[in-house]
Design an enzyme around this catalytic site. Structure first.
Site, PDB file in Angstrom:
ATOM      1  N   SER A 147      -0.662  -3.876 -11.997  1.00  0.00           N
ATOM      2  CA  SER A 147      -0.533  -3.179 -10.851  1.00  0.00           C
ATOM      3  C   SER A 147      -1.469  -3.679  -9.738  1.00  0.00           C
ATOM      4  O   SER A 147      -2.333  -4.601 -10.078  1.00  0.00           O
ATOM      5  CB  SER A 147      -1.273  -1.662 -11.555  1.00  0.00           C
ATOM      6  N   TYR A 160      -8.515   3.033 -15.028  1.00  0.00           N
ATOM      7  CA  TYR A 160      -7.092   2.567 -14.851  1.00  0.00           C
ATOM      8  C   TYR A 160      -7.161   0.973 -13.881  1.00  0.00           C
ATOM      9  O   TYR A 160      -6.375   0.247 -14.634  1.00  0.00           O
ATOM     10  CB  TYR A 160      -6.262   3.533 -13.911  1.00  0.00           C
TER      11      TYR A 160
END
Length: 288
Positions: A147, A160
């Site tokens: 990501s 995350y």
């Protein structure tokens, strides 16, 4: 551009395993690869989601397996079932991922952190490692879905972001380790993708909405799950070492070392960041 291997990698009749295939990016990718003629092994905890995709694509070129990427033995079993069904495994896409509720390091529930790491980081290893012998035999390709969060400011989302940074490093290591065997690997980076995961984090949570606003245009521009899937599929066809979508994140990715040093200094003084941290900590106190 056709990558280091000099020609397009055609997935027709090749076997592709995709985790997190019951919804979002994984589901969109499964449909796209099926349209391109690939044979699929689709993995998810969401049995109903897998049933939907299997019924829409048909059983001839689709194997669905309900499995948890945190279960090492189960993922080895997925690879074994795939090889039993098809006799080969050419491409692996480690896509499964989750995100915890926004929280500061000071106040987060460490059980939430452990769960995210187990899925987003260790789950990648559990997915990829048992498949590597087959991928090498096929001179195939591995995709690790990381990501743009891997190199973005981490306030409120360290679980995350740190897990995706670790996933990035796994993908980078695989590029080097597979190359001597004639196989390849790539890392897929996304900004904000309109999936149930993003909606729960950025739209349904007031702090998430504030984080979205803080990042600002153009970086908070969202793409669809189909666009993300297209980026992965194109990356497979190119044996790309990295794919970034949307493309407006590319300059940030390339200049991250310089930009992040400045961004951290600026954000550390930003009153909006201070307010967001206080709100996150107050929320934790209310719950506690």
């Amino acid at each position: 551009m056709s990558g280091w291997f000099g020609k397009k990698y055609d997935v027709r009749d090749r076997v592709v395993m995709v985790t997190g295939a019951g919804q979002g990016i994984g589901l969109a990718l499964a449909r796209r690869l099926h349209d391109q003629g690939a044979r699929l092994a689709l993995v998810d905890l969401n049995e109903s989601g897998l049933e939907v995709v299997a019924s829409s694509l048909g059983a001839e070129r689709v194997l669905t397996v309900v499995a948890d990427v945190t279960d090492r033995a189960a993922m080895a079993g997925v690879v074994a079932r795939t090889l039993e069904r098809y006799g080969q495994l050419d491409v692996v896409v480690a896509n499964a991922g989750v995100t915890p509720p926004p929280a500061t390091i000071r106040t987060m529930d460490l059980a939430d952190y452990d769960r995210v790491v187990a899925i987003n980081q260790t789950g990648v290893l559990n997915t990829v490692q048992p498949a590597l012998d087959a991928v090498i035999a096929a001179k195939g390709h591995v995709v690790v879905v990381a990501s743009c969060a891997a190199f973005s400011p981490g306030v409120g989302g360290v679980g995350y972001m740190s897990s995706k940074a670790a996933a990035e490093q796994i993908g980078r290591a695989l590029k080097l380790e597979l190359a001597p065997h004639g196989a390849s690997a790539g890392v897929a980076y996304f900004g904000f993708v309109d999936t149930p995961l993003a909606t729960a984090t950025l739209d349904d949570d007031p702090v998430g909405r504030r984080l979205d606003e803080l990042l600002g245009w153009p970086l908070n521009h969202r793409i669809s799950a189909d666009a993300a899937a297209e980026s992965i599929a194109d990356g497979i066809s190119e044996r790309a070492g990295a794919t970034v979508a949307p493309a407006r994140w590319v300059p940030y990715s390339l200049l991250r070392g310089v930009l992040n040093a400045g961004a951290d200094r600026v954000l550390a003084r930003d009153r909006r960041v201070h307010e967001m941290v206080r709100d996150l900590e107050a929320r934790a106190e209310t719950r506690g």
